[in-house]
Design a protein around this motif. Structure first.
Motif, PDB file in Angstrom:
ATOM      1  N   HIS A   5       0.946  -0.665  -0.080  1.00 38.27           N
ATOM      2  CA  HIS A   5       0.136  -0.023   0.087  1.00 38.27           C
ATOM      3  C   HIS A   5       0.743   0.656  -0.322  1.00 38.27           C
ATOM      4  O   HIS A   5       0.410   1.909  -0.417  1.00 38.27           O
ATOM      5  N   GLU A   6       1.908   1.671   0.792  1.00 37.61           N
ATOM      6  CA  GLU A   6       2.937   2.319   0.806  1.00 37.61           C
ATOM      7  C   GLU A   6       3.667   2.344  -0.096  1.00 37.61           C
ATOM      8  O   GLU A   6       3.559   3.311  -0.250  1.00 37.61           O
ATOM      9  N   ARG A   7       4.171   1.892  -1.070  1.00 31.78           N
ATOM     10  CA  ARG A   7       4.787   1.487  -2.217  1.00 31.78           C
ATOM     11  C   ARG A   7       3.586   2.628  -3.835  1.00 31.78           C
ATOM     12  O   ARG A   7       4.294   3.353  -4.016  1.00 31.78           O
ATOM     13  N   LEU A   8       1.871   1.500  -3.758  1.00 33.86           N
ATOM     14  CA  LEU A   8       1.510   2.700  -4.307  1.00 33.86           C
ATOM     15  C   LEU A   8       1.495   3.737  -4.630  1.00 33.86           C
ATOM     16  O   LEU A   8       1.860   4.939  -5.221  1.00 33.86           O
ATOM     17  N   LEU A   9       1.265   4.720  -2.468  1.00 31.83           N
ATOM     18  CA  LEU A   9       1.372   5.832  -3.271  1.00 31.83           C
ATOM     19  C   LEU A   9       2.589   6.556  -2.849  1.00 31.83           C
ATOM     20  O   LEU A   9       2.652   7.838  -3.326  1.00 31.83           O
ATOM     21  N   MET A  25       6.127  10.322  -5.658  1.00 27.27           N
ATOM     22  CA  MET A  25       7.088  10.303  -6.408  1.00 27.27           C
ATOM     23  C   MET A  25       7.111  10.169  -8.539  1.00 27.27           C
ATOM     24  O   MET A  25       7.913  11.362  -8.872  1.00 27.27           O
ATOM     25  N   GLU A  26       6.248   9.802  -9.195  1.00 26.27           N
ATOM     26  CA  GLU A  26       5.808  10.462 -10.141  1.00 26.27           C
ATOM     27  C   GLU A  26       5.633  11.728 -10.493  1.00 26.27           C
ATOM     28  O   GLU A  26       5.634  12.631 -11.476  1.00 26.27           O
ATOM     29  N   ASP A  71      10.918   0.024  -5.945  1.00 30.33           N
ATOM     30  CA  ASP A  71      11.375  -1.074  -5.541  1.00 30.33           C
ATOM     31  C   ASP A  71      12.117  -1.836  -4.100  1.00 30.33           C
ATOM     32  O   ASP A  71      12.399  -2.225  -4.336  1.00 30.33           O
ATOM     33  N   LYS A  72      12.975  -0.526  -4.424  1.00 28.30           N
ATOM     34  CA  LYS A  72      14.019  -0.590  -3.061  1.00 28.30           C
ATOM     35  C   LYS A  72      13.793   0.185  -2.435  1.00 28.30           C
ATOM     36  O   LYS A  72      15.051   0.121  -1.453  1.00 28.30           O
ATOM     37  N   ARG A  73      12.583   0.632  -1.687  1.00 24.27           N
ATOM     38  CA  ARG A  73      12.387   2.029  -0.777  1.00 24.27           C
ATOM     39  C   ARG A  73      10.776   1.830  -0.709  1.00 24.27           C
ATOM     40  O   ARG A  73      10.057   0.642  -0.781  1.00 24.27           O
TER      41      ARG A  73
END
Lengths: 159, 432
Positions: free
Chosen positions: B327-331, B336-337, B353-355
């Motif tokens: 979920h956090e990576r989606l946000l 970032m984008e 993918d590394k954070r």
């Protein structure tokens, strides 16, 4: 944008932030001092040139937010030509202004810093250059000790 | 407002490729947790709280557990023979068991409670460090460390006459594993590293670091402050010798966290603080220590802390810990984008993918302190500063950054509010 924020970031503040005055080192300075704000890692140096009791030139350099930069920039303008006694009074008047207890004294364009009093965390930013200036002035006869804004108002840096 | 974000392809460390389906993430994207579960967020519907790496908001379940403890079981544990003291003891003990389960620790008595990660790491440096690190030894830390996993080792090294070396980073803000390997030699006694960087979000390859340290018999100490809240951690499986965590960064109260450490190490270590509870027998001249975990928990313990933290662990489990980082990576990917599309914005740190869910960035000509003040006026709470990682800031050649960090209660609307506010601040400072 809130009214308080408009008052904090008046156009004169943003102008000084973009184009700070007397933003230079001073090779022939009488005295100088460093100031730092541990809250945000800001750091600046203030240089003073004195002729007896009179300040004949003021400059600064460093890293800082718009409030600290603008305050420093306006300080260098207003203190040029002032006596030590006038400078001490100006320090007190500006400090009173940014902490929300204005003395009513005429501080010229520095009155734009009045908006800072609504944001207690930013008092340190507005006072940084002034504390460094005072330290430099007090150290004319010796080495200036770097000043830290810690101990003034809330703040600190955690995780 | 903006075109949908394309799917993000994630390559895992083992080479497998997974696709995080981000295409469907629009402004209606819901949070993983119900905002209404968090009284502070429910009371402030326009607040965009993006500073969870500093501390998280607390669900009602946590607040209620603490209230209930005080209303039903409050007494000094381990002392009174009366039933109420027994109830307090049971609440304390039971909380440790539940927290150990959440952390994947089979031996619950190796979970030592402390005020948080900072105290847990100081326990390791003070007790294990002063006993085991000698002149000529080497302590290895990384450039990513929070001051809490940097300064105690630096001071220990100076006290002991040991060498203090810093493993540097790749250009993308990940740890340079070859560089790290070259620093770990026969003299290395400790390798201390963070699980996830609080400033950049970089996730460290714990197993690889442990393997390097094991070859030379060095102690591995992992700062899990930004790991345990976000990653489905099994400390037993990580293979580290010590793992520190903070409750308040994982929905629990402030003032509670702890250290998980291998039993044989804890048993050989001297106590960290002396006083009540941690003793077995006090003679006129000599004292013997209590068993684990009490040996390291001097004085009346913080009971409400573990009670609240255990409730937080169960709340996170109910959400599904495997889903949290996703979920956090989606946000974070969305942030970032969209932030990168703003003129003058530089997003720091590695690819998604590394954070974890941390996005640190700078905006040209706008100091982070000013930016966070402007964002605050729009209800967007972010962190500005050096993030207690000054050695990292030096390496990045920045004085400070602005950091948004995401958690279970955040949604796409929070990201979009951030992005809009940053762009508005940019325009205002540019004089536009």
């Amino acid at each position: 944008m809130s009214a308080e924020l408009d008052e904090l970031y008046q156009s004169i503040i943003l102008d000084h932030n973009r184009r700070p005055k007397n933003f230079r080192e001073m090779e022939d300075a009488t005295t100088k001092a460093d100031g730092m704000n541990p809250l945000c890692g800001d750091q600046l140096t203030v240089w003073l040139k004195l002729d007896g009791e009179q300040i004949t030139d003021v400059s600064f350099r460093g890293q800082g937010c718009a409030i600290s930069k603008a305050s420093a920039s306006m300080m260098t303008q207003i203190l040029k030509g002032k006596s030590r006694a006038e400078t001490d009074k100006m320090f007190d008047d500006v400090h009173a202004l940014v902490t929300g207890h204005p003395t009513g004294a005429d501080v010229g364009p520095l009155k734009a810093l009045g908006g800072v009093s609504r944001f207690p965390l930013r008092v340190k930013c507005a006072s940084l250059a002034w504390h460094a200036m005072k330290s430099a002035l007090n150290a004319v006869d010796g080495a200036a000790t770097p000043v830290s804004t810690e101990g003034e108002g809330p703040g600190g840096e955690g995780a | 407002m903006t075109a949908p974000i394309r799917p993000t392809v994630v390559t895992a460390r083992d080479g497998r490729t997974a696709v995080i389906n981000i295409g469907g993430l629009d402004a209606e994207q819901s949070a993983l947790a119900r905002r209404s579960d968090f009284p502070l967020l429910a009371a402030n519907p326009r607040l965009h709280y993006l500073d969870s790496a500093a501390t998280t908001q607390k669900p009602a379940a946590v607040l209620e557990a603490i209230q209930r403890y005080y209303e039903t079981s409050n007494a000094n544990p381990h002392r009174g023979a009366y039933a109420l003291s027994a109830a307090a003891t049971e609440a304390y003990h039971d909380s440790r068991t539940r927290i150990a389960r959440f952390l994947g620790v089979a031996d619950a008595d190796t979970v030592i409670f402390a005020r948080g990660t900072t105290e847990a790491l100081n326990l390791v440096t003070s007790s294990w460090g002063r006993t085991n690190v000698k002149a000529g030894d080497r302590i290895v830390v990384t450039r990513l460390e929070h001051h809490a996993n940097f300064v105690p080792w630096q001071v220990l090294a100076h006290e002991a006459g040991a060498e203090f070396v810093i493993a540097e980073l790749n250009a993308d803000g990940t740890l340079d594993m070859n560089g790290l390997a070259s620093l770990i030699n026969a003299k290395t006694k400790v390798v201390a590293f963070g699980h996830v960087s609080n400033a950049l979000g970089s996730i460290n390859a714990v197993a690889e670091i442990v393997a390097l340290a094991r070859k030379v018999g060095a102690l591995t100490v992992c700062d899990g402050a930004q790991g345990a809240p976000h990653i489905n951690v099994s400390v037993d499986s990580l293979g580290v010798d010590a793992y520190a965590f903070s409750g308040h960064k994982m929905l629990g109260p402030m003032g509670i966290g702890g250290l998980v450490m291998r039993r044989e190490l804890l048993e050989a270590m001297p106590p960290y603080q002396m006083g009540g509870d941690m003793i077995s027998h006090v003679g006129d001249q000599h004292t013997t220590w209590n068993v684990l975990p009490h040996k390291f928990e001097a004085g009346t313990p913080n009971v409400e802390g573990p009670v609240g933290l255990a409730a937080a662990c169960e709340y996170l489990t109910s959400l599904g810990m495997d889903r949290v980082i996703e979920h956090e990576r989606l946000l974070a990917a969305r942030a970032m984008e969209k932030l990168s599309a703003i003129p003058g914005v530089a997003v720091l740190g590695p690819a998604i993918d590394k954070r974890g869910g941390v996005v640190s960035f700078t905006l040209d000509n706008v100091h982070p302190h000013d930016l966070s003040q402007m964002l605050d006026a729009d209800g967007v709470c972010v962190r500005a500063g050096h993030h207690c990682a000054q050695p990292l800031m030096r390496a990045l050649d920045v004085h400070a950054t602005t950091r948004a960090s995401f958690y279970v209660y955040n949604d796409a609307a929070d990201v979009d509010a951030l992005v809009e506010s940053v762009d508005a601040a940019r325009k205002r400072f540019a004089g536009a």
